[in-house]
Scaffold this motif. Structure first.
Motif, PDB file in Angstrom:
ATOM      1  N   PHE A   8       0.838  -1.202   0.000  1.00 17.75           N
ATOM      2  CA  PHE A   8       0.000   0.000   0.000  1.00 17.75           C
ATOM      3  C   PHE A   8       0.879   1.260   0.000  1.00 17.75           C
ATOM      4  CE2 PHE A   8      -3.672  -2.369   2.343  1.00 17.75           C
ATOM      5  CZ  PHE A   8      -3.975  -3.025   1.156  1.00 17.75           C
ATOM      6  N   VAL A   9       1.924   1.266   0.814  1.00 20.16           N
ATOM      7  CA  VAL A   9       2.824   2.418   0.865  1.00 20.16           C
ATOM      8  C   VAL A   9       3.517   2.604  -0.482  1.00 20.16           C
ATOM      9  CG1 VAL A   9       4.964   3.302   1.877  1.00 20.16           C
ATOM     10  CG2 VAL A   9       3.209   2.304   3.355  1.00 20.16           C
ATOM     11  N   GLN A  10       4.032   1.515  -1.031  1.00 13.59           N
ATOM     12  CA  GLN A  10       4.746   1.592  -2.307  1.00 13.59           C
ATOM     13  C   GLN A  10       3.832   2.091  -3.424  1.00 13.59           C
ATOM     14  OE1 GLN A  10       5.951  -2.013  -4.656  1.00 13.59           O
ATOM     15  NE2 GLN A  10       8.019  -1.377  -4.051  1.00 13.59           N
ATOM     16  N   GLU A  11       2.623   1.563  -3.483  1.00 10.03           N
ATOM     17  CA  GLU A  11       1.700   1.954  -4.546  1.00 10.03           C
ATOM     18  C   GLU A  11       1.234   3.394  -4.370  1.00 10.03           C
ATOM     19  OE1 GLU A  11       0.249   1.295  -8.162  1.00 10.03           O
ATOM     20  OE2 GLU A  11       1.307  -0.245  -6.991  1.00 10.03           O
ATOM     21  N   ASN A  16       1.559   8.930  -7.094  1.00  9.64           N
ATOM     22  CA  ASN A  16       1.693  10.351  -6.741  1.00  9.64           C
ATOM     23  C   ASN A  16       0.874  10.731  -5.515  1.00  9.64           C
ATOM     24  OD1 ASN A  16       3.424  10.987  -8.976  1.00  9.64           O
ATOM     25  ND2 ASN A  16       1.619  10.898 -10.300  1.00  9.64           N
ATOM     26  N   LEU A  17       0.881   9.818  -4.512  1.00 13.53           N
ATOM     27  CA  LEU A  17       0.255  10.028  -3.205  1.00 13.53           C
ATOM     28  C   LEU A  17      -1.277  10.099  -3.292  1.00 13.53           C
ATOM     29  CD1 LEU A  17       2.749  12.617  -1.659  1.00 13.53           C
ATOM     30  CD2 LEU A  17       2.923  10.128  -1.794  1.00 13.53           C
ATOM     31  N   ASN A  18      -1.830   9.571  -4.366  1.00 10.61           N
ATOM     32  CA  ASN A  18      -3.279   9.512  -4.525  1.00 10.61           C
ATOM     33  C   ASN A  18      -3.760   8.148  -4.040  1.00 10.61           C
ATOM     34  OD1 ASN A  18      -5.940   9.153  -5.566  1.00 10.61           O
ATOM     35  ND2 ASN A  18      -5.543  10.715  -7.128  1.00 10.61           N
ATOM     36  N   LEU A  19      -4.343   8.106  -2.847  1.00 12.38           N
ATOM     37  CA  LEU A  19      -4.744   6.835  -2.250  1.00 12.38           C
ATOM     38  C   LEU A  19      -5.911   6.194  -2.994  1.00 12.38           C
ATOM     39  CD1 LEU A  19      -4.429   7.393   1.613  1.00 12.38           C
ATOM     40  CD2 LEU A  19      -2.731   6.590  -0.038  1.00 12.38           C
ATOM     41  N   THR A  20      -6.745   7.007  -3.612  1.00  9.89           N
ATOM     42  CA  THR A  20      -7.855   6.445  -4.381  1.00  9.89           C
ATOM     43  C   THR A  20      -7.322   5.646  -5.569  1.00  9.89           C
ATOM     44  OG1 THR A  20      -9.302   8.269  -3.748  1.00  9.89           O
ATOM     45  CG2 THR A  20      -9.946   6.992  -5.684  1.00  9.89           C
ATOM     46  N   GLU A  21      -6.345   6.236  -6.281  1.00 11.82           N
ATOM     47  CA  GLU A  21      -5.752   5.537  -7.424  1.00 11.82           C
ATOM     48  C   GLU A  21      -4.964   4.317  -6.960  1.00 11.82           C
ATOM     49  OE1 GLU A  21      -6.221   6.111 -10.681  1.00 11.82           O
ATOM     50  OE2 GLU A  21      -7.713   7.561  -9.988  1.00 11.82           O
ATOM     51  N   ALA A  22      -4.279   4.432  -5.822  1.00 13.56           N
ATOM     52  CA  ALA A  22      -3.532   3.293  -5.282  1.00 13.56           C
ATOM     53  C   ALA A  22      -4.483   2.145  -4.952  1.00 13.56           C
ATOM     54  CB  ALA A  22      -2.744   3.710  -4.043  1.00 13.56           C
ATOM     55  N   THR A  28      -8.607  -2.757  -3.981  1.00 12.13           N
ATOM     56  CA  THR A  28      -9.101  -2.690  -2.603  1.00 12.13           C
ATOM     57  C   THR A  28      -9.745  -1.325  -2.405  1.00 12.13           C
ATOM     58  OG1 THR A  28      -8.497  -3.030  -0.288  1.00 12.13           O
ATOM     59  CG2 THR A  28      -6.911  -1.830  -1.651  1.00 12.13           C
ATOM     60  N   SER A  29     -10.102  -0.996  -1.154  1.00 14.52           N
ATOM     61  CA  SER A  29     -10.793   0.260  -0.879  1.00 14.52           C
ATOM     62  C   SER A  29      -9.814   1.323  -0.401  1.00 14.52           C
ATOM     63  CB  SER A  29     -11.877   0.046   0.168  1.00 14.52           C
ATOM     64  OG  SER A  29     -11.301  -0.280   1.422  1.00 14.52           O
ATOM     65  N   GLN A  30     -10.157   2.578  -0.665  1.00 15.28           N
ATOM     66  CA  GLN A  30      -9.311   3.691  -0.221  1.00 15.28           C
ATOM     67  C   GLN A  30      -9.224   3.774   1.299  1.00 15.28           C
ATOM     68  OE1 GLN A  30     -10.453   6.852   1.188  1.00 15.28           O
ATOM     69  NE2 GLN A  30      -8.309   7.483   1.430  1.00 15.28           N
ATOM     70  N   PRO A  31     -10.339   3.611   2.028  1.00 18.98           N
ATOM     71  CA  PRO A  31     -10.226   3.630   3.497  1.00 18.98           C
ATOM     72  C   PRO A  31      -9.340   2.508   4.022  1.00 18.98           C
ATOM     73  CG  PRO A  31     -12.499   3.977   2.827  1.00 18.98           C
ATOM     74  CD  PRO A  31     -11.756   3.585   1.593  1.00 18.98           C
ATOM     75  N   GLY A  32      -9.391   1.341   3.369  1.00 20.09           N
ATOM     76  CA  GLY A  32      -8.543   0.227   3.796  1.00 20.09           C
ATOM     77  C   GLY A  32      -7.074   0.525   3.620  1.00 20.09           C
ATOM     78  N   VAL A  33      -6.726   1.181   2.503  1.00 23.16           N
ATOM     79  CA  VAL A  33      -5.337   1.569   2.261  1.00 23.16           C
ATOM     80  C   VAL A  33      -4.886   2.582   3.306  1.00 23.16           C
ATOM     81  CG1 VAL A  33      -3.781   2.756   0.653  1.00 23.16           C
ATOM     82  CG2 VAL A  33      -5.424   1.075  -0.204  1.00 23.16           C
ATOM     83  N   SER A  34      -5.707   3.584   3.534  1.00 23.94           N
ATOM     84  CA  SER A  34      -5.364   4.632   4.502  1.00 23.94           C
ATOM     85  C   SER A  34      -5.173   4.051   5.902  1.00 23.94           C
ATOM     86  CB  SER A  34      -6.462   5.696   4.515  1.00 23.94           C
ATOM     87  OG  SER A  34      -6.142   6.727   5.418  1.00 23.94           O
TER      88      SER A  34
END
Length: 314
Positions: A8-11, A16-22, A28-34
């Motif tokens: 998740f950190v690498q992606e 470019n620090l966009n968690l939605t795109e990651a 997976t989901s953006q809240p899960g990544v965060s």
């Protein structure tokens, strides 16, 4: 901490620090990544990312060090997978190649066919793009081996090796007035419309440099990434073409067009193969590299991959 957090950190950095795109890239989901990133930060006792409210703004100084470790860990995880695949699958699997259109069209068919004959259980996945995209695909491990003329040496994350030299050729219709000249010069070419490659492809840098050194402004009326497209527009009378010599050799010769060598105008170009530094190369990857050039050998590649940053010259 776990591999999911590392990915998740690498992606997040890759996107470019966009968690939605990651999150989309990792299915997976953006809240899960965060949440996973915050949990990793809590466990490490540092902030990997600096935030403004809930938005990630930049990678912190300790975060840069964490990223370096994550890259190494995930690279070695992928190496373990490759080792397991090699010794359990008995030389089967998929060879992923990143390359430019010119290499894919004119250089790789023979080596790919020879590899398939030697390793019939190996499938080929061919990814085409610009030289910079080739480098990115190698660094992100989308591909195991890359081939291009431009840009690859600009990435310290890659091990690059010279593969073969080639030159540009001028492509003209049989009735073009320049064919009456015994020697075509840059001054001659500056007076006619030209059709050649996009600036980031197939040695275009050398073409631009040659004109610039003579303080000449070429009249480039059409740019393309495909040699066959360039030849098509030359046949239509749009201008003199400048293409890689491979596009006018053997079965690739085009009726109604004449090729004239242009090394005296633009010099020689060097195609290179590249691998991500530190990755484990399976047997059939090494064999494919050997098929690309008699200058490449398994021992040479493994020496270069062992950590020596210097390029091996022709």
């Amino acid at each position: 901490m776990n591999l999911h957090q590392f990915r998740f950190v690498q992606e997040a950095v890759r996107r470019n620090l966009n968690l939605t795109e990651a999150a989309k890239a990792l299915h997976t989901s953006q809240p899960g990544v965060s949440k996973a990133i915050i949990e990793l930060e809590d466990e490490l006792g540092i902030e990997i990312f600096a935030r403004h409210g809930k938005r990630i703004k930049r990678v912190t100084e300790p975060g840069q060090q964490v990223l370096k470790s994550i890259d190494i860990i995930l690279r070695e995880v992928n190496n373990l997978k490759r080792i397991g695949e090699q010794y359990s699958a008995q030389d089967s699997g998929t060879l992923s190649i990143a390359t430019t259109h010119t290499q894919a069209r004119y250089v790789l068919p023979g080596p790919v066919a020879a590899l398939r004959q030697a390793y019939p259980k190996v499938g080929i996945s061919l990814h085409q793009g610009s030289p910079d995209q080739v480098a990115k695909m190698l660094m992100e491990e989308v591909a195991e081996i890359g081939m291009a003329t431009e840009s690859l040496v600009n990435y310290p994350e890659l091990v690059t090796l010279p593969c073969y030299e080639w030159q540009h050729v001028l492509v003209l219709p049989f009735d073009h007035p320049l064919l009456e000249r015994e020697r075509i010069t840059l001054d001659d070419l500056a007076q006619v419309p030209l059709v050649t490659y996009h600036p980031s492809f197939t040695g275009r840098t050398r073409i631009d440099q040659a004109f610039a050194l003579r303080h000449l402004q070429p009249n480039i009326v059409l740019e393309a990434i495909d040699s066959d497209v360039i030849k098509t527009y030359v046949k239509l009378g749009m201008g003199v073409g400048i293409v890689a010599e491979m596009a006018m050799q053997g079965e690739n010769q085009t009726p109604d067009l004449v090729a004239r060598p242009a090394a005296q105008l633009f010099g020689h170009n060097l195609a290179r193969v590249a691998f991500k530094r530190g990755t484990y190369l399976r047997h059939f990857v090494l064999r494919f590299a050997e098929l690309l050039s008699d200058r490449l050998s398994r021992d040479l590649i493994l020496r270069a991959m062992s950590g020596t940053p210097d390029d091996y010259e022709l």
